[in-house]
Design a protein around this motif. Structure first.
Motif, PDB file in Angstrom:
ATOM      1  N   GLU A 272     -42.348  22.161   3.522  1.00 32.37           N
ATOM      2  CA  GLU A 272     -41.812  21.014   4.251  1.00 32.37           C
ATOM      3  C   GLU A 272     -41.980  19.757   3.401  1.00 32.37           C
ATOM      4  O   GLU A 272     -43.074  19.458   2.908  1.00 32.37           O
ATOM      5  CB  GLU A 272     -42.541  20.851   5.578  1.00 32.37           C
ATOM      6  N   ALA A 303     -43.080  26.184  11.874  1.00 32.49           N
ATOM      7  CA  ALA A 303     -41.824  26.251  11.118  1.00 32.49           C
ATOM      8  C   ALA A 303     -40.835  27.210  11.774  1.00 32.49           C
ATOM      9  O   ALA A 303     -41.213  28.269  12.283  1.00 32.49           O
ATOM     10  CB  ALA A 303     -42.099  26.692   9.684  1.00 32.49           C
ATOM     11  N   THR A 304     -39.577  26.831  11.740  1.00 32.79           N
ATOM     12  CA  THR A 304     -38.489  27.683  12.217  1.00 32.79           C
ATOM     13  C   THR A 304     -37.576  27.977  11.034  1.00 32.79           C
ATOM     14  O   THR A 304     -36.993  27.054  10.449  1.00 32.79           O
ATOM     15  CB  THR A 304     -37.682  26.983  13.330  1.00 32.79           C
ATOM     16  N   ALA A 305     -37.482  29.245  10.665  1.00 32.88           N
ATOM     17  CA  ALA A 305     -36.636  29.632   9.533  1.00 32.88           C
ATOM     18  C   ALA A 305     -35.173  29.602   9.940  1.00 32.88           C
ATOM     19  O   ALA A 305     -34.809  29.975  11.066  1.00 32.88           O
ATOM     20  CB  ALA A 305     -37.023  31.023   9.051  1.00 32.88           C
ATOM     21  N   GLN A 327     -35.595  25.819   6.377  1.00 34.84           N
ATOM     22  CA  GLN A 327     -36.491  25.761   7.525  1.00 34.84           C
ATOM     23  C   GLN A 327     -36.561  24.349   8.067  1.00 34.84           C
ATOM     24  O   GLN A 327     -36.261  23.378   7.362  1.00 34.84           O
ATOM     25  CB  GLN A 327     -37.906  26.226   7.160  1.00 34.84           C
TER      26      GLN A 327
END
Length: 421
Positions: A272, A303-305, A327
């Motif tokens: 990030e 985190a969202t992939a 992400q």
């Protein structure tokens, strides 16, 4: 470098995430983060704008050469609007040549016979913090110094950030008066006054406009027009305050007697992109490493992939699309249950709908990622990976042709009557 035009289009369509566009989790004094030994500090997620730490973040202070972040942003903006080019030769006026010969104010000595491109001056401004380079860029972008300062302040007003600029370089009027660069109507010792939050947002916009700027800012040295220049960012590899775990790759330092040591750093945490600013310190580099370490210990990244996907467009046309980023994330100070939702929506631009064509690299949809716990909502643009035809002119007008308007039916009947007679 990445086109700012396309980014501006995405902003106008509401497809980009910038600070202030979505609710942000704000930590005035996050648990586990001790007060920074400086006037002000600010830490934010560069993509979502989520605030992880702030200390006097909205109060304006002198920022010295951090001012060059806005100067370089406006230069990149002018390039992507087609007004200037990276390869343009930039004239350096006599006063700026004199300024470059002052060892106190200069890191790149210039001669009247020297020629510098826009790109070389950006490198000089970002790596060596050349005041003459920054001022020359301002003159070239806007036509003169006063006009460029007006652009700087107008851009800040457009962004709604707390800033007041009188100099493109970060020097104050007491330094500029001998070189003809004191802005008319300003005080004898007036200087740029910008909050830690505001200059962090400037850095965010610069990263959005030109993600490759860190490849310049992370150089410990560079060669400009045959002269070797050096970076004063002590947190870069090989420097005295380098810490591998901080993962700092830029962005800009600044110092004057009034401003003290100022630093906006870009760094990574678990993939990030982050931005941190410290204003007005004496031990700012070591303080930055400590601040980054404590933020990492205090917050956990959720985190969202995001993956490529096949997007079905109008008339059954489909295209493989890839996201702007792999992400998105939000930050919490404790364990988080599954409170993240995602929703994808195909979304075409006016040009795509008018032409019936999608070109590779065009935006074709938006993924909305919402975190109910933090209140963070992020919108990520997806781009076509190949060309696609939405419809042809024949397809677009064929339905209308099979359903004649009432007037057309009447005219057809009248014509038949006349033919019969």
């Amino acid at each position: 470098m990445k086109s700012l035009k396309r980014w501006l289009v995405r902003v106008s369509l509401g497809l980009a995430v910038l600070a202030g566009f979505a609710p942000a989790l704000t930590a005035q004094a996050a648990s586990g983060v001790t007060k920074v030994p400086a006037r002000a500090a600010y830490v934010m997620d560069a993509q979502s704008g989520q605030v992880l730490y702030q200390q006097n973040a909205n109060k304006r202070y002198p920022i010295a050469s951090l001012s060059k972040l806005l100067t370089v942003y406006l230069t990149v903006k002018a390039i992507d609007q087609g007004k200037i080019k990276w390869t343009d030769q930039v004239p350096i006026d006599h006063n700026l040549i004199r300024l470059s010969h002052n060892s106190v104010f200069s890191s790149l000595r210039m001669k009247s016979s020297d020629q510098f491109t826009v790109k070389e001056l950006v490198v000089a401004a970002m790596v060596a913090s050349s005041n003459s380079a920054a001022s020359a860029l301002g003159n070239y972008v806007a036509g003169n110094n006063a006009a460029f300062i007006q652009q700087m302040n107008q851009q800040c007003a457009d962004w709604g950030i707390n800033a007041h600029f009188i100099s493109s370089s970060g020097l104050d009027n007491s330094d500029l008066k001998s070189y003809g660069y004191r802005l008319p109507g300003t005080g004898a010792s007036e200087e740029n006054l910008v909050s830690a939050k505001a200059i962090s947002i400037v850095a965010q916009h610069l990263l959005q406009a030109d993600p490759e700027i860190t490849q310049i800012a992370s150089k410990t040295e560079a060669t400009v027009n045959g002269t070797t220049i050096y970076n004063e960012n002590s947190c870069l590899p090989g420097k005295s305050q380098y810490k591998k775990e901080s993962q700092i790759d830029g962005l800009k330092t600044g110092y004057t007697e009034n401003a003290k040591l100022c630093y906006t750093a870009t760094f990574w945490v678990n993939g990030e992109r982050m931005i941190a600013t410290i204003l007005g310190g004496d031990t700012t580099f070591s303080a930055m490493n400590k601040l980054i370490k404590q933020v990492k210990q205090t917050y956990q990244l959720q985190a969202t992939a995001l993956n490529s996907r096949n997007v079905v467009l109008v008339n059954g046309a489909s295209v493989l699309a890839a996201p702007k980023t792999a992400q998105v994330g939000s930050w919490t100070q404790g364990n988080q249950t599954d409170t993240v939702t995602t929703q994808f929506k195909p979304q075409l631009t006016t040009t795509e709908l008018q032409t019936g064509q999608v070109q590779s690299g065009d935006p074709v949809g938006v993924m909305t990622v919402a975190d109910q716990q933090t209140g963070i909502t992020q919108h990520v643009t997806y781009y076509a990976q190949s060309d696609a035809t939405l419809f042809t002119s024949y397809q677009a007008f064929q339905p209308a042709a099979t359903q004649p308007a009432a007037l057309l039916k009447t005219l057809t009947t009248q014509t038949a009557v006349f033919d019969a007679n």
